[in-house]
Design an enzyme around this catalytic site. Structure first.
Site, PDB file in Angstrom:
ATOM      1  CE1 TYR A   1       5.708   0.794  45.393  1.00 18.07           C
ATOM      2  CE2 TYR A   1       5.346   3.121  44.956  1.00 18.07           C
ATOM      3  CZ  TYR A   1       6.021   2.122  45.624  1.00 18.07           C
ATOM      4  OH  TYR A   1       7.012   2.450  46.530  1.00 18.07           O
TER       5      TYR A   1
ATOM      6  CG  ASP B   1       6.380  10.666  48.641  1.00 17.76           C
ATOM      7  OD1 ASP B   1       6.385   9.678  47.884  1.00 17.76           O
ATOM      8  OD2 ASP B   1       6.919  11.760  48.332  1.00 17.76           O
ATOM      9  CD  GLU B   2       4.929   6.925  44.183  1.00 16.56           C
ATOM     10  OE1 GLU B   2       4.011   6.438  43.502  1.00 16.56           O
ATOM     11  OE2 GLU B   2       6.124   6.876  43.864  1.00 16.56           O
TER      12      GLU B   2
END
Ligand code: NAD
Length: 355
Positions: free
Chosen positions: A159, A134-135
């Site tokens: 990331y 979800d990031e």
């Protein structure tokens, strides 16, 4: 089905391999290069299974990746291998660009080569399922919004940017080359066999050793937590029943601030650990606030209604039941985490250096 899982020695990959083997129908090929985050001791059931095979291969090696895909000719690929720790991505983003982007590209090319060699019937059944986070959606700071499958991408960290790039590659290989792809974006996972650098195991293990429990900023960042075995079950549902080309968000409806998570862990340990480390009366006394992470997102939260309505998946664990199970697991499996903390888990691997 014969399913090639990448990253099957990692936290979520190992839960998936354990679940696939427990379901008793599937053959599993685990492709993993065993970085510091890979640990074959996390899949004890797999090591004695005739339906399991391990291939120690680095996705950055395109030729070796293609060779494994063509050797096993899987019916589906479930791609989890990645560099996954945000703090490490801030200190050294290069490995994230390599593995998460170039490694995914290499795997896509290998999968496409296999796909193009299949009969039309086998092509219609083949799946490339990419496991994401979800990031990629960025920060929901100051709103009560939820991430849906159509939320725009706005990654904040190296990331999440590298994961976002890999998601785009996967969808492009679907649209341009007709590869039947699936993408899932999941919230924060927790549970057994979680590498101690991540928040929940870090807090449990530091507390057991009487060490400080570092909390970023004021601990007010909100994450939406999901028990890892619920994620593994969701991945299998999506693989078997998801619509090719579709994206599914996966989440547990468990929005918690980091400080709530740490305090709840302290309270569970207070209840479950009668022999406290020397000098510790209350585990909460060990909480220490440290400087916040650069670019730290304030809130993530998932709308998981699509997977619930289309595929009937729902998490089986609440945060309370899952967290209690997790604490019990760390208390009952000291050998696993002591080998990780001492580094000895790296001695048992093929070509391992013990470094
Ligand atoms: P992890 O770091 O625990 O495991 C990653 C695994 O990939 C390790 O076994 C490692 O050895 C392997 N690997 C790394 N680089 C490789 C390479 N170049 N070639 C082959 N293998 C390689 O990660 P995790 O927490 O299990 O996450 C798995 C996937 O799920 C990742 O793609 C991650 O982005 C995604 N995800 C994680 C979370 C979470 O909360 N942990 C949430 C949502 C999505």
């Amino acid at each position: 089905m014969k399913i090639l899982v990448t990253g099957g020695a990692g936290f979520i990959g190992s839960a998936l391999v354990r679940e696939l083997l427990a379901q008793g129908e599937h053959q599993v090929v685990n492709l993993d290069c065993l970085t510091y985050a890979g640990n074959l001791a996390s899949i004890p059931t797999a090591l004695h299974s005739e339906r399991y095979c391990f291939e120690q291969v680095d996705l950055n090696d395109a030729a070796a990746t293609t060779a494994v895909v063509l050797k096993h000719r899987p019916d589906a690929i479930l791609h989890l291998a990645a560099e996954s720790h945000v703090d490490r991505s801030i200190d050294g983003p290069g490995a994230f660009v390599q593995t998460n982007i170039v490694g995914t590209f290499n795997l896509l090319q290998a999968a496409l080569g296999l796909f193009q060699s299949l009969s039309p019937v086998s092509q219609s059944q083949f799946r490339f399922h990419h496991v994401s986070t979800d990031e990629v959606y960025g920060d929901l700071a100051g709103t009560s919004d939820l991430f849906t499958e159509t939320t725009s991408y706005a990654p904040s960290s190296p990331y999440s940017a590298s994961k976002a790039a890999s998601d785009h590659l996967v969808r492009a290989w679907g649209r341009t080359y007709g590869l039947p792809t699936l993408v899932t974006n999941c919230s924060n996972n927790y549970g057994p066999y979680h590498f101690p650098e991540k928040l929940i195991p870090h807090v449990i293990l530091n507390a057991l050793q009487g060490k400080p429990l570092p909390v970023y900023g004021q601990g007010l960042q909100i994450r939406d937590w999901l028990y890892v075995e619920d994620h593994a079950r969701a991945l299998i549902q999506v693989l078997l029943r998801g619509t090719p080309g579709a994206t599914y968000n996966i989440g547990g409806h468990n929005e918690k601030t980091n400080i709530e998570v740490v305090q709840t862990l302290c309270d569970l340990l207070q209840e479950l650990v009668p022999n406290r480390p020397a000098g510790v009366r209350q585990f909460r006394e060990l909480i220490t606030f440290v400087a916040d992470r650069p670019g730290h997102d304030a809130r993530y939260a998932i709308d998981a209604s699509k997977i619930e309505q289309e595929l009937g998946w729902r998490p089986q664990e609440s945060f309370a039941t899952g967290l209690r199970k997790t604490v019990h697991w760390y208390l009952d499996n000291q050998a696993w985490w002591q080998d990780v903390l001492s580094g000895s888990y790296q001695l048992n691997r093929i070509g391992g250096t013990g470094a």
